[in-house]
Motif scaffolding. Structure first.
Motif, PDB file in Angstrom:
ATOM      1  N   ALA A  92       0.825  -1.206   0.000  1.00  0.00           N
ATOM      2  CA  ALA A  92       0.000   0.000   0.000  1.00  0.00           C
ATOM      3  C   ALA A  92       0.863   1.261   0.000  1.00  0.00           C
ATOM      4  CB  ALA A  92      -0.938  -0.012   1.200  1.00  0.00           C
ATOM      5  N   ALA A  93       1.930   1.246   0.780  1.00  0.00           N
ATOM      6  CA  ALA A  93       2.822   2.408   0.835  1.00  0.00           C
ATOM      7  C   ALA A  93       3.515   2.628  -0.507  1.00  0.00           C
ATOM      8  CB  ALA A  93       3.851   2.217   1.946  1.00  0.00           C
ATOM      9  N   THR A 118       2.575   6.214  -6.460  1.00  0.00           N
ATOM     10  CA  THR A 118       2.268   6.482  -7.863  1.00  0.00           C
ATOM     11  C   THR A 118       1.515   7.802  -8.032  1.00  0.00           C
ATOM     12  OG1 THR A 118       0.239   5.155  -7.723  1.00  0.00           O
ATOM     13  CG2 THR A 118       2.227   4.029  -8.489  1.00  0.00           C
ATOM     14  N   GLY A 119       0.630   8.112  -7.093  1.00  0.00           N
ATOM     15  CA  GLY A 119      -0.112   9.369  -7.193  1.00  0.00           C
ATOM     16  C   GLY A 119       0.807  10.572  -7.138  1.00  0.00           C
ATOM     17  N   PRO A 176       4.014  15.430 -11.922  1.00  0.00           N
ATOM     18  CA  PRO A 176       4.716  16.163 -12.989  1.00  0.00           C
ATOM     19  C   PRO A 176       4.244  15.776 -14.387  1.00  0.00           C
ATOM     20  CG  PRO A 176       6.268  15.363 -11.335  1.00  0.00           C
ATOM     21  CD  PRO A 176       4.968  14.711 -11.039  1.00  0.00           C
ATOM     22  N   GLY A 177       3.994  14.489 -14.606  1.00  0.00           N
ATOM     23  CA  GLY A 177       3.564  14.041 -15.923  1.00  0.00           C
ATOM     24  C   GLY A 177       2.211  14.571 -16.331  1.00  0.00           C
ATOM     25  N   GLY A 185       3.844   5.350 -12.592  1.00  0.00           N
ATOM     26  CA  GLY A 185       3.476   6.653 -12.065  1.00  0.00           C
ATOM     27  C   GLY A 185       3.904   7.799 -12.967  1.00  0.00           C
ATOM     28  N   LEU A 186       5.055   7.644 -13.631  1.00  0.00           N
ATOM     29  CA  LEU A 186       5.571   8.702 -14.501  1.00  0.00           C
ATOM     30  C   LEU A 186       4.571   9.102 -15.577  1.00  0.00           C
ATOM     31  CD1 LEU A 186       7.996  10.438 -15.568  1.00  0.00           C
ATOM     32  CD2 LEU A 186       8.618   8.443 -16.958  1.00  0.00           C
ATOM     33  N   VAL A 187       3.890   8.103 -16.170  1.00  0.00           N
ATOM     34  CA  VAL A 187       3.049   8.394 -17.335  1.00  0.00           C
ATOM     35  C   VAL A 187       1.553   8.210 -17.089  1.00  0.00           C
ATOM     36  CG1 VAL A 187       4.876   7.873 -18.991  1.00  0.00           C
ATOM     37  CG2 VAL A 187       3.380   6.033 -18.214  1.00  0.00           C
ATOM     38  N   PHE A 188       1.173   7.518 -16.006  1.00  0.00           N
ATOM     39  CA  PHE A 188      -0.243   7.232 -15.796  1.00  0.00           C
ATOM     40  C   PHE A 188      -1.097   8.497 -15.767  1.00  0.00           C
ATOM     41  CE2 PHE A 188      -3.574   7.175 -12.478  1.00  0.00           C
ATOM     42  CZ  PHE A 188      -4.515   6.422 -13.167  1.00  0.00           C
TER      43      PHE A 188
END
Length: 409
Positions: free
Chosen positions: A266-267, A272-273, A278-279, A327-330
């Motif tokens: 979970a951590a 990812t959020g 930035p993306g 996370g970078l692109v989601f």
């Protein structure tokens, strides 16, 4: 797909346009938080799940998503012909009433009815689609930066409303918390819609008043103006959404199946959020300067690669590499879709075409997680659905690259 407007009173100042973007972002932020992100708290122990089964609550949310998708074409049409202001006002009223009635529900059928008949339409009227149309109507030329700011600020909703909802539940119980969220939603959206949002439909689409027959005719006009580029973009994002949301909703369960401790999972996934912020701005802003197809193809490819890294993982470094890439692109998937559609279809039909596409993508958003869960139960492992999600994302790459360039390029 629709000409430029010429009324001098519609020119608008640059300051107002950016004030509008911030107001739109705040409204979407509150709508997502009050309806969508609060839901995960309500599914927890001591909240709505203590009185209703998680199956009932999940079915209610699923129904709301489907209804929202089915109404997207109508909402887009109204935004095209009259502007989004009254759409936001109606959505806030529906959302407030829906959450208020949900807070007093005592039977399963009441929960499902409220979410399907009130909260689903509220989602259609207050989530991203009307805001995207407003940006398209007020910004001439490239719109990537505006869409990026909109999505970045709205994306902070999860960080605000998850702890806020939990605090409200702990202080007054889930019923009072839900009622409070409905009132907050109505207060914020009504205030901003009345004080900041001004309608600016294009002259060739504008209707002096909305009536059922003319609105229906306007919807059909949008359907008649689809072309090969539209359907290829739809196909690419349908594949992409199915894979992306399958991963999103099952990533925690998959990591637990692989043997990673629930608390640490979970951590890790929670990062990812933060990483996506930035993306949310940078990728759509890039589309102001480069052609959209290669960038969108790269986004889908990175999402697929992140999923493949996780297959059979036993080491934490692979988990964190997945979190970093995903996370970078989601966070850029939604705003780049709006930017791509604006690149090809900005104009009098933008809302209708976005709405038609949103109807199709609602099925992908709901269908991806459903199919992944079905395959997990059928095979006893997440390997096949996870590989399937990555495969769909990879298939989206050649489809988006096959979209023809618009004539002006």
């Amino acid at each position: 797909m629709g000409g430029r407007r010429s009324d001098p009173e519609d020119s608008g100042s640059g300051i107002y346009r950016w004030a509008l973007v911030v107001a739109l972002a705040a409204m979407v932020n509150v709508a997502y938080g009050a309806i969508f992100y609060s839901f995960s708290v309500l599914l927890g122990e001591g909240a709505a799940a203590a009185e209703f089964s998680r199956t009932t609550l999940s079915a209610a949310l699923g129904m709301a998503v489907v209804v929202s998708g089915l109404l997207a074409l109508l909402v887009g049409t109204v935004c095209d012909v009259a502007g989004p202001r009254r759409v936001f006002l109606a959505g806030a009223a529906l959302g407030c009433c829906g959450l208020a009635l949900f807070s007093r529900a005592t039977a399963d059928w009441q929960v499902i009815a409220v979410w399907a008949l009130l909260i689903g339409p509220a989602m259609a009227c207050t989530f991203y689609e009307p805001a995207y149309v407003a940006v398209d109507q007020w910004f001439e030329g490239p719109k990537g930066k505006a869409l990026g700011v909109l999505t970045l600020v709205a994306g902070l909703s999860v960080a605000i409303f998850l702890p806020l909802t939990q605090w409200l539940v702990e202080r007054g119980g889930w019923r009072n918390a839900t009622l409070t969220l409905g009132l907050v939603m109505a207060a914020v959206i009504w205030t901003l819609a009345l004080l900041v949002v001004r309608d600016r439909p294009r002259k060739e689409a504008r209707m002096p008043r909305i009536d059922l027959k003319r609105t229906y005719g306007a919807m059909l006009a949008g359907l008649r103006h689809t072309n090969r580029a539209f359907w290829l973009i739809c196909a690419a994002y349908t594949l992409g959404f199915t894979g992306t949301f399958a991963m999103l909703f099952h990533q925690v369960a998959y990591l637990q199946d692989l043997g990673f401790p629930a608390g640490q999972v979970a951590a890790a996934i929670g990062l990812t959020g933060l990483i996506s912020l930035p993306g949310r701005f940078l990728f759509p802003a890039l589309l102001d300067h480069i052609r959209p197809r290669p960038l969108v193809a790269a986004i889908f490819a990175i999402l697929a690669a992140s999923g493949l890294i996780l297959v059979g993982a036993q080491e934490w470094w692979r988990v964190y590499l997945y979190v970093g890439l995903y996370g970078l692109v989601f966070g850029s998937v939604l705003p780049t879709r709006a930017a791509v559609m604006s690149h090809y279809f900005s104009g009098a039909l933008y809302g209708r075409l976005m709405g038609l596409q949103a109807t199709i993508l609602a099925l992908a958003t709901a269908g991806g997680p459903f199919l992944a869960g079905l395959l997990r139960d059928a095979t006893g492992t997440y390997t096949i659905p996870w590989l399937g999600a990555a495969a769909l994302l990879l298939l989206a790459v050649p489809v988006i690259l096959a979209v023809p360039q618009p004539a002006r390029d």
